[in-house]
Design a protein around this motif. Structure first.
Motif, mmCIF file in Angstrom:
data_model
loop_
_atom_site.group_PDB
_atom_site.id
_atom_site.type_symbol
_atom_site.label_atom_id
_atom_site.label_comp_id
_atom_site.label_asym_id
_atom_site.label_seq_id
_atom_site.Cartn_x
_atom_site.Cartn_y
_atom_site.Cartn_z
ATOM 1 N N PRO A 1 2.284 -4.987 -0.344
ATOM 2 C CA PRO A 1 3.148 -6.141 -0.081
ATOM 3 C C PRO A 1 4.023 -5.934 1.154
ATOM 4 O O PRO A 1 4.628 -4.875 1.333
ATOM 5 C CB PRO A 1 3.995 -6.233 -1.356
ATOM 6 N N GLY A 2 4.040 -6.952 2.001
ATOM 7 C CA GLY A 2 4.832 -6.909 3.217
ATOM 8 C C GLY A 2 4.064 -6.489 4.445
ATOM 9 O O GLY A 2 4.516 -6.707 5.571
ATOM 10 N N LYS A 3 2.881 -5.872 4.254
ATOM 11 C CA LYS A 3 2.069 -5.476 5.398
ATOM 12 C C LYS A 3 1.252 -6.657 5.916
ATOM 13 O O LYS A 3 1.070 -7.672 5.226
ATOM 14 C CB LYS A 3 1.134 -4.322 5.034
ATOM 15 N N MET A 4 0.737 -6.510 7.140
ATOM 16 C CA MET A 4 -0.101 -7.544 7.736
ATOM 17 C C MET A 4 -1.304 -7.843 6.843
ATOM 18 O O MET A 4 -1.934 -6.921 6.315
ATOM 19 C CB MET A 4 -0.602 -7.094 9.103
ATOM 20 N N GLY B 1 0.917 -14.669 6.682
ATOM 21 C CA GLY B 1 0.463 -13.520 7.459
ATOM 22 C C GLY B 1 0.673 -12.178 6.801
ATOM 23 O O GLY B 1 0.350 -11.145 7.398
ATOM 24 N N LYS B 2 1.194 -12.139 5.565
ATOM 25 C CA LYS B 2 1.529 -10.878 4.902
ATOM 26 C C LYS B 2 0.866 -10.774 3.525
ATOM 27 O O LYS B 2 0.586 -11.787 2.876
ATOM 28 C CB LYS B 2 3.040 -10.744 4.716
ATOM 29 N N ILE B 3 0.639 -9.549 3.098
ATOM 30 C CA ILE B 3 0.213 -9.307 1.727
ATOM 31 C C ILE B 3 1.395 -9.617 0.815
ATOM 32 O O ILE B 3 2.517 -9.147 1.053
ATOM 33 C CB ILE B 3 -0.231 -7.841 1.530
ATOM 34 N N VAL B 4 1.149 -10.397 -0.235
ATOM 35 C CA VAL B 4 2.217 -10.761 -1.166
ATOM 36 C C VAL B 4 2.140 -9.940 -2.445
ATOM 37 O O VAL B 4 3.124 -9.358 -2.899
ATOM 38 C CB VAL B 4 2.161 -12.268 -1.504
ATOM 39 N N ARG B 5 0.943 -9.860 -3.032
ATOM 40 C CA ARG B 5 0.831 -9.184 -4.326
ATOM 41 C C ARG B 5 -0.602 -8.791 -4.589
ATOM 42 O O ARG B 5 -1.533 -9.515 -4.225
ATOM 43 C CB ARG B 5 1.342 -10.113 -5.432
#
Length: 472
Positions: A417-420, A84-88
């Protein structure tokens, strides 16, 4: 990837309407400790979000043009998202085991579009009187009403906004008949049984306010105040004065204890604004009125998060920047009433040039389906006037800036990174009239795929009707 089973989506939607871990959400009647202690006087969140993300799988999009939403562009880029999150983001990212890999050659990847001004659900389709629930036009000030209590989750407009416009988040506002129209609500553009199942977790409420012609026309025609612009401000100020006193009493109670003050649901909302919990979203067209409202906000100690429509915002870009107030505008709507007469197509570009926070908005169930094209028009008008703004910077008008004005930029609005993982893969340049969303993800779940008929959302209301689920 295996074909998507929309039967499972229905099951997930049912689950999304339920509280997690078997616990019921706190209600307005839930017992809580009373003062002293800030925020202990009454429930500030009596209708909590029960949103649960749909299931997704790790996904890598490769060889794609990326607009990150904060002005950066990556050519031949890659984007990885999981859980569910942006990784890279970058280039030549290796795919983790089990990830779905999508070739984005010739395509563009962006954050999901955020519409800060919508009435979907409150004025749903079909547009009949039985469904008209956006304006409580019975008093000039109705801060006690909440838009979410009118939102109909089955509105087919939600799926149209998703599949045609790539809209993943939207703010549902009351209408503009009133000076204070009530609370807005921010939702994720997913189907659920209830509005609470769509409600964006942690998003602040908004207070819809309105300037100008609408309130004075609606109530002046009834032979009551306000019937003039000076009447508008007078009623606003009198109401804010009451709210300041109401908040003072509750603050004293929460500090010292004793008998609680009398409860007033309307004043609860205004006290929330004064304490910074609720963001003011103000319908206003003329530059002079926006300047007056900014002074009124200083008088009573609140902040205007954004002026909506704001066709004359270009005249006061410096004031907006100075006050940290955004402008949500159209590209070229004008002339449909006197206060919209002095609009110019360069509005967005001039606001950007002068350092103000600016964005596009729809206020329309059709316009929400092509906000990317509305930005393309505004971008072209600015360039024609000699204001050179890149495509990647202009994408801020669709995602990051509305996220800031809604108080959710730490969660969504850009590909960081870390955002929805709210993303749209466009099948070409998103500023072309020939380009459409090919895939749309919300919290990493693929909710629309133009190449997979099984992955097209259908409202319960549409089931069994001709053309159900098409993209119209």
């Amino acid at each position: 990837m295996k074909p998507f089973d929309w039967t499972m989506v229905a099951v997930v939607a049912l689950l999304a309407g339920c509280a997690s871990d078997g616990q019921h959400p706190a209600s307005a009647s839930a017992k809580s400790s009373k003062g002293p202690g800030a925020g202990k006087g009454y429930a500030h969140d009596p209708f909590p979000s029960t949103y649960k993300a749909y299931p997704g799988i790790p996904t890598l999009v490769t060889h794609v043009t990326i607009f990150d939403g904060e002005g950066a562009r990556i050519d031949d880029g890659s984007a990885l998202f999981a859980d569910g999150k942006i990784v890279r983001l970058g280039q030549n990212i290796a795919a983790p085991a089990g990830a779905s890999v999508i070739d984005g050659t010739g395509k563009t990847l962006t954050p999901g579009v955020i519409d800060i001004h919508s009435h979907l659900g409150d004025y749903p389709s079909p547009a009949v009187e039985a469904n008209s629930d956006g304006n409580e036009a019975t008093s000039p000030t109705t801060p006690e009403v909440w838009a979410e209590h009118s939102v109909w989750p089955q509105d087919p407009g939600f799926s149209r906004a998703l599949v045609n416009g790539g809209v993943t988040t939207l703010q549902i506002l009351p209408g503009s008949a009133n000076l204070m129209g009530g609370r807005s609500v921010v939702i994720k553009n997913v189907y659920a049984r209830t509005e609470q199942g769509m409600k964006f977790p942690g998003a602040p409420y908004g207070l819809k306010m309105a300037c100008g012609e609408n309130p004075k026309r609606v109530y002046g025609s009834k032979g009551r105040e306000p019937s003039t612009r000076m009447g508008n401000i007078a009623v606003d100020r009198q109401t804010w004065a009451k709210a300041v006193e109401y908040k003072r009493k509750w603050d004293k109670y929460e500090k010292d204890g004793g008998d609680p003050p009398g409860r007033d649901i309307a004043m609860d909302t205004l006290a929330g604004v004064l304490s910074g919990e609720i963001l003011v979203q103000n319908h206003c067209y003329r530059a002079d009125e926006m300047a007056i409202v900014l002074d009124m906000a200083k008088e009573f100690g609140y902040h205007v998060s954004a002026f909506h429509h704001a066709v004359e915002a270009y005249k006061i870009a410096d004031l907006l920047k100075e006050n940290g107030t955004c402008a949500a505008v159209w590209s070229d709507w004008w002339g449909f009433k006197m206060e919209s007469y002095d609009a110019i197509s360069e509005n967005l570009a001039l606001l950007q040039k002068n350092g103000a926070c600016a964005m596009i908005h729809s206020d329309d169930p059709n316009g929400i389906q092509r906000l990317n094209q509305e930005v393309a028009k505004a971008l072209a008008a600015g360039r024609h006037a000699g204001i050179d703004i890149s495509d990647a910077v202009a994408w801020e008008w669709l995602t990051y800036n509305p996220a800031k004005a809604l108080g959710i930029a730490d969660k969504t609005g850009s590909l960081k990174p870390g955002k929805m993982a709210d993303l749209v893969l466009w099948n070409g340049n998103p500023f072309s009239v020939y380009t459409r969303p090919e895939k749309v993800w919300i919290d990493g779940a693929l909710l629309y795929d133009a190449n997979d008929p099984k992955r097209r959302p259908v409202s319960d209301f549409e089931l069994g009707q001709p053309g159900a689920g098409d993209t119209k």
